[in-house]
Design a protein around this motif. Structure first.
Motif, short mmCIF file in Angstrom:
data_model
loop_
_atom_site.label_atom_id
_atom_site.label_comp_id
_atom_site.label_asym_id
_atom_site.label_seq_id
_atom_site.Cartn_x
_atom_site.Cartn_y
_atom_site.Cartn_z
N GLU A 4 0.70 -1.13 -0.03
CA GLU A 4 0.07 0.06 0.11
C GLU A 4 0.74 1.39 0.15
O GLU A 4 1.56 1.42 0.98
N LEU A 5 0.62 2.14 -0.97
CA LEU A 5 1.35 3.46 -1.18
C LEU A 5 0.35 4.47 -0.19
O LEU A 5 -0.64 4.46 -0.41
N LEU A 6 0.98 4.94 0.70
CA LEU A 6 0.37 5.88 1.68
C LEU A 6 0.26 7.25 1.03
O LEU A 6 1.20 7.75 0.64
N THR A 7 -0.99 7.62 1.14
CA THR A 7 -1.52 8.88 0.79
C THR A 7 -1.12 10.05 1.87
O THR A 7 -0.84 9.42 2.89
N PRO A 8 -1.16 11.25 1.92
CA PRO A 8 -1.03 11.94 2.73
C PRO A 8 -1.83 11.89 3.85
O PRO A 8 -1.50 11.81 5.30
N GLU A 9 -3.23 11.50 3.83
CA GLU A 9 -4.11 11.16 5.05
C GLU A 9 -3.90 9.94 5.53
O GLU A 9 -4.05 9.77 6.85
N ALA A 10 -3.39 8.64 5.02
CA ALA A 10 -2.90 7.60 5.29
C ALA A 10 -1.84 7.80 6.14
O ALA A 10 -1.73 7.26 7.20
N TRP A 11 -0.82 8.55 5.71
CA TRP A 11 0.16 8.70 6.55
C TRP A 11 0.00 9.27 7.85
O TRP A 11 0.53 8.94 8.92
N LEU A 12 -0.73 10.39 8.11
CA LEU A 12 -1.21 11.09 8.99
C LEU A 12 -1.77 10.02 10.37
O LEU A 12 -1.52 10.25 11.34
N ALA A 13 -2.52 9.34 9.44
CA ALA A 13 -3.29 8.33 10.37
C ALA A 13 -2.19 7.32 10.96
O ALA A 13 -2.43 6.59 11.99
N GLU A 14 -1.25 6.82 10.19
CA GLU A 14 -0.40 5.54 10.50
C GLU A 14 0.96 6.01 11.05
O GLU A 14 1.88 5.35 11.27
N GLN A 15 1.44 7.37 11.04
CA GLN A 15 2.92 7.86 11.47
C GLN A 15 3.13 7.39 12.76
O GLN A 15 4.32 6.67 12.64
N LYS A 16 2.65 7.39 13.64
CA LYS A 16 3.32 7.07 14.75
C LYS A 16 3.35 5.44 15.06
O LYS A 16 4.43 4.99 15.33
N ARG A 17 2.52 4.88 14.45
CA ARG A 17 2.52 3.33 14.36
C ARG A 17 3.68 3.00 13.44
O ARG A 17 4.36 1.95 13.75
N LEU A 18 4.04 3.41 12.54
CA LEU A 18 4.95 3.37 11.62
C LEU A 18 6.43 3.55 12.05
O LEU A 18 7.32 2.79 11.89
N VAL A 57 8.03 8.84 -0.70
CA VAL A 57 7.29 7.55 -0.74
C VAL A 57 7.39 6.86 0.45
O VAL A 57 8.30 6.99 1.06
N ALA A 58 5.85 6.54 0.88
CA ALA A 58 6.11 5.75 2.09
C ALA A 58 5.10 4.53 1.74
O ALA A 58 4.03 4.63 1.21
N VAL A 59 5.60 3.41 1.96
CA VAL A 59 4.94 2.01 1.45
C VAL A 59 5.01 1.12 2.50
O VAL A 59 5.91 0.86 3.06
N ILE A 60 3.77 0.41 2.59
CA ILE A 60 3.80 -0.72 3.66
C ILE A 60 3.42 -2.12 3.04
O ILE A 60 2.65 -1.98 2.11
N ALA A 61 3.92 -3.11 3.81
CA ALA A 61 3.65 -4.35 3.28
C ALA A 61 2.74 -4.75 4.25
O ALA A 61 3.01 -4.77 5.60
N LYS A 62 1.51 -5.61 3.99
CA LYS A 62 0.78 -6.21 4.91
C LYS A 62 0.42 -7.40 4.68
O LYS A 62 0.24 -7.91 3.43
N HIS A 63 0.31 -8.51 5.76
CA HIS A 63 -0.16 -9.57 5.74
C HIS A 63 -1.58 -9.61 6.42
O HIS A 63 -1.35 -9.43 7.52
N GLY A 64 -2.79 -9.66 5.63
CA GLY A 64 -3.91 -9.58 6.27
C GLY A 64 -3.86 -7.99 6.61
O GLY A 64 -3.63 -7.00 5.95
N SER A 65 -4.19 -7.81 7.83
CA SER A 65 -4.37 -6.23 8.37
C SER A 65 -2.90 -5.93 9.28
O SER A 65 -2.68 -4.99 9.74
N ARG A 66 -2.09 -6.95 9.46
CA ARG A 66 -0.80 -7.06 10.04
C ARG A 66 0.22 -6.33 9.21
O ARG A 66 0.66 -6.68 8.02
N ILE A 67 1.00 -5.31 9.70
CA ILE A 67 2.23 -4.82 8.91
C ILE A 67 3.33 -5.40 9.02
O ILE A 67 3.65 -6.02 10.24
N VAL A 68 4.00 -6.12 8.03
CA VAL A 68 5.08 -6.96 8.05
C VAL A 68 6.31 -6.18 7.38
O VAL A 68 7.42 -6.69 7.45
N GLY A 69 6.14 -5.10 6.82
CA GLY A 69 7.30 -4.31 6.21
C GLY A 69 6.96 -2.73 5.97
O GLY A 69 5.83 -2.36 5.90
#
Length: 165
Positions: A4-18, A57-69
């Motif tokens: 998942e390539l993060l949008t600005p909105e997704a980045w703001l929502a996930e920033q602390k977690r990532l 660019v900020a990209v996450i790899a997920k397995h189901g709902s779990r972030i793996v990368g």
């Protein structure tokens, strides 16, 4: 695995977690300057304009709902570049998928890898990145600068063991 390539909105929502994911699973190999760049990332840089490519660019790899990368690069990797894969998900091609997505999105990528980080160096070479220089990294370790682009790709090694000197 889904990327998942993060949008600005997704980045703001996930920033602390990532950022937490990166620090926890980065094996103490991430430069402080990279974490700082991640914390200070302007979300607008993640957006691609009609007349300009995206600046980060900020990209996450997920397995189901779990972030793996997670992968992040700013200014084609010149300002910051990092890839972190959860230890239980390593050797599954997640790092390769993240780097390829980053190159595709930015059009080019450069990164710095300490010479004692053999797994990251192997990843860079496997993806056709070229080691173009060596310098002392922020911790004083010998560090290779790798580069690769998608247009006029001169980053193809001439031989599997080729390293420019």
């Amino acid at each position: 695995m889904d990327l998942e390539l993060l949008t600005p909105e997704a980045w703001l929502a996930e920033q602390k977690r990532l950022i937490g994911f990166s620090i926890r699973f980065g094996d103490k190999r991430l430069a402080v300057s990279t974490i700082h760049a991640l914390r200070k990332l302007d979300p607008a840089l993640l957006e691609e304009g009609s007349n300009r490519p995206c600046g980060a660019v900020a990209v996450i790899a997920k397995h189901g709902s779990r972030i793996v990368g997670f992968g992040f690069a700013e200014a084609g990797g010149d300002a910051a570049c990092m890839v972190v894969v959860h230890p239980e998900a390593r050797s599954l091609g997640i790092g390769s998928a993240l780097v390829q997505a980053m190159i595709q999105r930015l059009g080019r990528l450069s990164c710095n890898v300490a010479t004692d980080n053999t797994a990251s160096m192997a990843l860079c070479f496997r993806l056709g990145m070229t080691a173009v220089s060596m310098h002392r990294g922020p911790t004083g370790k010998p560090t290779l600068r790798f580069e690769r682009g998608i247009t006029n790709d001169t980053a193809r090694p001439r031989h599997p063991d080729f390293v420019p000197q």
